[in-house]
Scaffold this motif. Structure first.
Motif, PDB file in Angstrom:
ATOM      1  N   ASP A   1      -5.721   8.517   1.861  1.00 28.90           N
ATOM      2  CA  ASP A   1      -6.162   7.123   1.854  1.00 28.90           C
ATOM      3  C   ASP A   1      -5.025   6.200   1.421  1.00 28.90           C
ATOM      4  O   ASP A   1      -5.253   5.161   0.792  1.00 28.90           O
ATOM      5  CB  ASP A   1      -7.379   6.942   0.943  1.00 28.90           C
TER       6      ASP A   1
ATOM      7  N   SER B   1       0.990   3.536   1.962  1.00 26.67           N
ATOM      8  CA  SER B   1       1.461   3.961   3.280  1.00 26.67           C
ATOM      9  C   SER B   1       2.932   3.615   3.475  1.00 26.67           C
ATOM     10  O   SER B   1       3.597   4.168   4.353  1.00 26.67           O
ATOM     11  CB  SER B   1       0.619   3.302   4.379  1.00 26.67           C
TER      12      SER B   1
ATOM     13  N   THR C   1       0.846  -1.195   0.000  1.00 24.79           N
ATOM     14  CA  THR C   1       0.000   0.000   0.000  1.00 24.79           C
ATOM     15  C   THR C   1       0.876   1.239   0.000  1.00 24.79           C
ATOM     16  O   THR C   1       2.049   1.209   0.396  1.00 24.79           O
ATOM     17  CB  THR C   1      -0.920   0.042   1.234  1.00 24.79           C
TER      18      THR C   1
ATOM     19  N   ASN D   1      -3.274   4.117   2.957  1.00 23.90           N
ATOM     20  CA  ASN D   1      -3.328   2.741   3.467  1.00 23.90           C
ATOM     21  C   ASN D   1      -4.343   1.883   2.717  1.00 23.90           C
ATOM     22  O   ASN D   1      -4.414   0.671   2.931  1.00 23.90           O
ATOM     23  CB  ASN D   1      -3.643   2.735   4.964  1.00 23.90           C
ATOM     24  N   ARG D   2      -5.093   2.502   1.811  1.00 23.17           N
ATOM     25  CA  ARG D   2      -6.071   1.750   1.008  1.00 23.17           C
ATOM     26  C   ARG D   2      -5.765   1.848  -0.482  1.00 23.17           C
ATOM     27  O   ARG D   2      -6.540   1.376  -1.303  1.00 23.17           O
ATOM     28  CB  ARG D   2      -7.491   2.282   1.273  1.00 23.17           C
ATOM     29  N   THR D   3      -4.673   2.491  -0.816  1.00 23.60           N
ATOM     30  CA  THR D   3      -4.260   2.636  -2.215  1.00 23.60           C
ATOM     31  C   THR D   3      -3.015   1.782  -2.459  1.00 23.60           C
ATOM     32  O   THR D   3      -2.081   1.808  -1.658  1.00 23.60           O
ATOM     33  CB  THR D   3      -3.946   4.111  -2.534  1.00 23.60           C
ATOM     34  N   PHE D   4      -3.030   1.015  -3.550  1.00 19.21           N
ATOM     35  CA  PHE D   4      -1.975   0.031  -3.763  1.00 19.21           C
ATOM     36  C   PHE D   4      -0.942   0.486  -4.793  1.00 19.21           C
ATOM     37  O   PHE D   4      -1.264   1.123  -5.801  1.00 19.21           O
ATOM     38  CB  PHE D   4      -2.586  -1.302  -4.220  1.00 19.21           C
TER      39      PHE D   4
END
Length: 272
Positions: free
Chosen positions: A27, A12, A10, A29-32
């Motif tokens: 976002d 992050s 992710t 931690n939700r984006t790859f």
């Protein structure tokens, strides 16, 4: 599939610098990223342009600054903490007070607290305009706000006019922080009678630098520490004790609030 495949990283974990004017996405931690580890070429995916202030809804009693569309928030999405940058109506002028109540949110969705300033005036202040203050340590602290917390809070223009009319906040907040700290611990850069930690409500919060000699405790008359006619035990605030507590004369406060010499191996438990 569990044997052959690995989960994509992710954003992050993206540690490369974002392009100028952009920051790590909120976002993240939700984006790859593209692979199992983020790489420099994942920047366009992981970084977002800083949002403009015209996307923020200002707290009650304030309005967007002129040219808000050209003023940038801290992140790719404007947040409540950007109100000081984007909105006008709340001054960048901080005053000491205590938390005396909480509203979970106002009409705009901002968390609001009732602050009682030291001179009896109260005002509902948004959370982004409040900072906790540890008067014993003499430092600002982070964390959730609770009832009776010692804080510094911004004031509205209307409140500022009331305060000025009472002769309050003549000194800048950085000066008042230091004076407040000295008064709380009962010791200042000028020699004075040692009094130990002074409990809240028993010290006078400074708004002016008064004539010497001074007294920093309510109800205690000034004593001429320079002449020291009664040969009282005096203390002197020396900030160098923080960096070298083994110096002769450096003390620290024990849990019982009694000053003790620093052991050679032990540094101060609080700043200052």
């Amino acid at each position: 599939a569990e044997t052959c495949c690995e989960r994509k990283a992710t954003c992050s974990s993206f540690t490369f610098p974002c392009p100028d004017g952009s920051v790590l996405r909120q976002d993240a931690n939700r984006t790859f990223c593209k692979g199992v580890r983020c790489a420099a070429d994942d920047g366009p995916t992981c970084c977002g342009t800083k949002a403009s202030c015209d996307t923020l809804q200002c707290p009650q009693g304030s309005t967007l600054r002129k040219g808000a569309e050209n003023i940038r928030c801290e992140w790719d999405v404007c947040r409540e903490s950007d109100s000081g940058t984007c909105c006008k109506g709340w001054l960048s002028h901080y005053v000491f007070g205590y938390i005396k109540g909480e509203w979970h949110q106002n009409d705009e969705g901002h968390r609001v607290y009732l602050v009682r300033f030291d001179f009896g005036l109260t005002e509902a202040v948004p959370a982004w305009a409040i900072t906790k203050f540890d008067s014993v340590a003499g430092t600002l602290v982070t964390g959730e706000l609770h009832m009776d917390d010692r804080v510094e809070a911004r004031v509205s223009k209307a409140m500022a006019q009331k305060l000025v009319a009472r002769g309050i906040t003549v000194l800048g907040i950085d000066v008042r922080e230091k004076l407040h700290h000295y008064m709380t611990i009962g010791c200042s850069p000028m020699p004075q009678v040692c009094m130990g930690i002074i409990q809240p409500g028993m010290y006078a919060v400074p708004q002016h630098i008064g004539p010497l000699p001074i007294s920093n405790k309510v109800g205690i008359p000034p004593y001429n520490a320079t002449a020291n006619p009664k040969k009282k035990q005096l203390c002197y605030y020396d900030p160098s004790c923080h960096t070298d507590p083994s110096q002769s004369g450096c003390h620290y406060w024990t849990p019982t609030m009694a000053p003790q010499p620093y052991p050679p191996w032990k540094g101060p438990t609080r700043r200052g």
